[in-house]
Structure formats: structure tokens, C-alpha cells
Design a protein around this motif. Structure first.
Motif, mmCIF file in Angstrom:
data_model
loop_
_atom_site.group_PDB
_atom_site.id
_atom_site.type_symbol
_atom_site.label_atom_id
_atom_site.label_comp_id
_atom_site.label_asym_id
_atom_site.label_seq_id
_atom_site.Cartn_x
_atom_site.Cartn_y
_atom_site.Cartn_z
ATOM 1 N N ALA A 195 0.837 -1.208 0.000
ATOM 2 C CA ALA A 195 0.000 0.000 0.000
ATOM 3 C C ALA A 195 0.866 1.249 0.000
ATOM 4 O O ALA A 195 0.572 2.216 -0.707
ATOM 5 N N THR A 196 1.939 1.228 0.781
ATOM 6 C CA THR A 196 2.855 2.374 0.813
ATOM 7 C C THR A 196 3.508 2.581 -0.547
ATOM 8 O O THR A 196 3.632 3.711 -1.027
ATOM 9 N N ALA A 197 3.920 1.479 -1.182
ATOM 10 C CA ALA A 197 4.528 1.581 -2.515
ATOM 11 C C ALA A 197 3.531 2.168 -3.514
ATOM 12 O O ALA A 197 3.890 3.020 -4.335
ATOM 13 N N GLY A 198 2.277 1.721 -3.452
ATOM 14 C CA GLY A 198 1.249 2.270 -4.342
ATOM 15 C C GLY A 198 1.019 3.745 -4.105
ATOM 16 O O GLY A 198 0.838 4.523 -5.043
ATOM 17 N N MET A 199 1.020 4.142 -2.824
ATOM 18 C CA MET A 199 0.841 5.562 -2.502
ATOM 19 C C MET A 199 1.990 6.398 -3.041
ATOM 20 O O MET A 199 1.775 7.466 -3.635
ATOM 21 N N VAL A 200 3.207 5.944 -2.845
ATOM 22 C CA VAL A 200 4.380 6.696 -3.304
ATOM 23 C C VAL A 200 4.362 6.819 -4.826
ATOM 24 O O VAL A 200 4.577 7.908 -5.377
ATOM 25 N N MET A 201 4.095 5.704 -5.507
ATOM 26 C CA MET A 201 4.049 5.775 -6.974
ATOM 27 C C MET A 201 2.878 6.632 -7.448
ATOM 28 O O MET A 201 2.986 7.318 -8.470
ATOM 29 N N GLY A 202 1.766 6.619 -6.713
ATOM 30 C CA GLY A 202 0.637 7.481 -7.058
ATOM 31 C C GLY A 202 0.993 8.946 -6.932
ATOM 32 O O GLY A 202 0.663 9.761 -7.794
ATOM 33 N N ILE A 203 1.684 9.301 -5.852
ATOM 34 C CA ILE A 203 2.102 10.697 -5.651
ATOM 35 C C ILE A 203 3.074 11.119 -6.743
ATOM 36 O O ILE A 203 2.955 12.216 -7.318
ATOM 37 N N ILE A 204 4.028 10.252 -7.056
ATOM 38 C CA ILE A 204 4.994 10.577 -8.115
ATOM 39 C C ILE A 204 4.277 10.708 -9.467
ATOM 40 O O ILE A 204 4.562 11.618 -10.258
ATOM 41 N N GLY A 205 3.331 9.799 -9.737
ATOM 42 C CA GLY A 205 2.564 9.868 -10.989
ATOM 43 C C GLY A 205 1.745 11.136 -11.094
ATOM 44 O O GLY A 205 1.663 11.758 -12.155
ATOM 45 N N ILE A 206 1.117 11.543 -9.986
ATOM 46 C CA ILE A 206 0.340 12.787 -9.977
ATOM 47 C C ILE A 206 1.260 13.985 -10.208
ATOM 48 O O ILE A 206 0.917 14.918 -10.950
ATOM 49 N N ALA A 207 2.433 13.968 -9.601
ATOM 50 C CA ALA A 207 3.388 15.060 -9.789
ATOM 51 C C ALA A 207 3.850 15.139 -11.247
ATOM 52 O O ALA A 207 3.938 16.237 -11.822
ATOM 53 N N PHE A 208 4.126 13.972 -11.862
ATOM 54 C CA PHE A 208 4.527 13.969 -13.275
ATOM 55 C C PHE A 208 3.388 14.481 -14.165
ATOM 56 O O PHE A 208 3.628 15.232 -15.113
ATOM 57 N N ALA A 209 2.158 14.068 -13.871
ATOM 58 C CA ALA A 209 1.018 14.521 -14.669
ATOM 59 C C ALA A 209 0.834 16.027 -14.520
ATOM 60 O O ALA A 209 0.595 16.736 -15.512
ATOM 61 N N ALA A 210 0.956 16.535 -13.294
ATOM 62 C CA ALA A 210 0.825 17.976 -13.067
ATOM 63 C C ALA A 210 1.946 18.735 -13.783
ATOM 64 O O ALA A 210 1.703 19.786 -14.403
ATOM 65 N N LEU A 211 3.152 18.202 -13.708
ATOM 66 C CA LEU A 211 4.282 18.831 -14.405
ATOM 67 C C LEU A 211 4.047 18.846 -15.913
ATOM 68 O O LEU A 211 4.323 19.844 -16.584
ATOM 69 N N GLY A 212 3.509 17.754 -16.450
ATOM 70 C CA GLY A 212 3.206 17.696 -17.883
ATOM 71 C C GLY A 212 2.153 18.714 -18.284
ATOM 72 O O GLY A 212 2.269 19.362 -19.329
ATOM 73 N N VAL A 213 1.134 18.870 -17.463
ATOM 74 C CA VAL A 213 0.086 19.851 -17.758
ATOM 75 C C VAL A 213 0.656 21.268 -17.708
ATOM 76 O O VAL A 213 0.360 22.111 -18.565
ATOM 77 N N ILE A 214 1.493 21.546 -16.725
ATOM 78 C CA ILE A 214 2.102 22.885 -16.605
ATOM 79 C C ILE A 214 2.999 23.186 -17.803
ATOM 80 O O ILE A 214 2.937 24.284 -18.384
ATOM 81 N N VAL A 215 3.821 22.214 -18.191
ATOM 82 C CA VAL A 215 4.714 22.418 -19.338
ATOM 83 C C VAL A 215 3.899 22.612 -20.612
ATOM 84 O O VAL A 215 4.191 23.510 -21.419
ATOM 85 N N ALA A 216 2.877 21.797 -20.818
ATOM 86 C CA ALA A 216 2.050 21.929 -22.027
ATOM 87 C C ALA A 216 1.317 23.268 -22.053
ATOM 88 O O ALA A 216 1.224 23.919 -23.110
ATOM 89 N N THR A 217 0.818 23.699 -20.899
ATOM 90 C CA THR A 217 0.104 24.974 -20.849
ATOM 91 C C THR A 217 1.073 26.135 -21.090
ATOM 92 O O THR A 217 0.749 27.088 -21.834
ATOM 93 N N THR A 218 2.255 26.073 -20.524
ATOM 94 C CA THR A 218 3.258 27.132 -20.716
ATOM 95 C C THR A 218 3.666 27.221 -22.190
ATOM 96 O O THR A 218 3.791 28.325 -22.734
ATOM 97 N N GLN A 219 3.879 26.079 -22.825
ATOM 98 C CA GLN A 219 4.247 26.097 -24.237
ATOM 99 C C GLN A 219 3.110 26.609 -25.109
ATOM 100 O O GLN A 219 3.351 27.334 -26.080
ATOM 101 N N ALA A 220 1.899 26.253 -24.759
ATOM 102 C CA ALA A 220 0.744 26.715 -25.551
ATOM 103 C C ALA A 220 0.566 28.231 -25.423
ATOM 104 O O ALA A 220 0.209 28.915 -26.385
ATOM 105 N N LEU A 221 0.802 28.758 -24.228
ATOM 106 C CA LEU A 221 0.661 30.198 -24.018
ATOM 107 C C LEU A 221 1.794 30.989 -24.640
ATOM 108 O O LEU A 221 1.613 32.140 -25.057
ATOM 109 N N SER A 222 2.981 30.417 -24.701
ATOM 110 C CA SER A 222 4.115 31.129 -25.258
ATOM 111 C C SER A 222 4.059 31.184 -26.793
ATOM 112 O O SER A 222 4.623 32.071 -27.404
ATOM 113 N N VAL A 223 3.372 30.255 -27.413
ATOM 114 C CA VAL A 223 3.217 30.226 -28.856
ATOM 115 C C VAL A 223 2.222 31.286 -29.300
ATOM 116 O O VAL A 223 2.388 31.927 -30.330
ATOM 117 N N ALA A 224 1.220 31.490 -28.524
ATOM 118 C CA ALA A 224 0.151 32.427 -28.924
ATOM 119 C C ALA A 224 0.536 33.844 -28.780
ATOM 120 O O ALA A 224 1.300 34.555 -28.771
#
Length: 116
Positions: free
Chosen positions: A87-116
């Protein structure tokens, strides 16, 4: 006629060494000491979804892995099931996965805004 025990007529009332009543007690067997509970399904699902979230799909599975990991840890703390480490391993990987997804959304949004 005397036998080796020194009494005539046999050794009545005594047992030979190594016979029934003598020797080593049978072992309790092999297995999990203390009868530790097996991992719960929630703990296993949390770990599997955490791995899937890191490797394949970084949006929904990490969130589910985090929720299931928290639930499985609470169950393990109450003694309703095992798998606290899973359960602890699942929680840690879940937190890391959420952080990667959030980072991906931030990078994609920043690139989309800088192009416009």
C-alpha cells in the motif's frame, strides 16, 4: 533369560530410546511466522495502478492508486488485512505519478501560451 535392559522377561513399562514418547517435538511447520495476514486486494491494486500510472497512463491510475493505498494502509493498521508495504509503494508511486502529470500539464500549458 535376561535381555539388554537387565530385567528378566523384557523391559515392561519402558520404551526404547527414539520410540514413541521420546525424541523431538514436531515442528510447527513452515510459513509466515505468527500467522501474518495476506496482502489485501486494495494493497495489490494500489501498487499495480501505481506502476501503470508511472509507465503507461499518467493521469487517472495514480489518483486511484493513491486513494486505494490510503484505504489499504488504514485497513492494515486496523488489522483487517496485510500488505502495508504494498500500500505504501502504491501511494508513493501514485504521488509521483500525480506530480509527473501535473508537471506535464504545466509544461504543455506554458508552451501553448508562449506560442500564442
Amino acid at each position: 533369560m535376561a535381555d539388554q535392559s537387565g530385567s528378566a522377561g523384557g523391559a515392561t513399562g519402558t520404551q526404547a530410546p527414539g520410540g514413541p514418547g521420546y525424541g523431538v517435538q514436531p515442528s510447527a511447520g513452515y510459513g509466515i511466522p505468527g500467522g501474518a495476514p495476506l496482502p489485501s486486494g486494495k494493497a495489490t491494486a494500489s501498487m499495480v495502478l501505481g506502476i501503470v500510472g508511472l509507465v503507461l497512463i499518467p493521469i487517472i491510475p495514480p489518483i486511484i492508486a493513491l486513494c486505494l493505498g490510503i484505504s489499504a494502509q488504514r485497513m492494515a493498521d486496523r488489522g483487517e488485512g496485510g500488505g502495508r508495504g504494498m500500500a505504501t509503494a502504491g501511494m508513493v508511486m501514485g504521488i509521483i505519478g500525480i506530480a509527473f502529470a501535473a508537471l506535464g500539464v504545466i509544461v504543455a500549458t506554458t508552451q501553448a501560451l508562449s506560442v500564442a
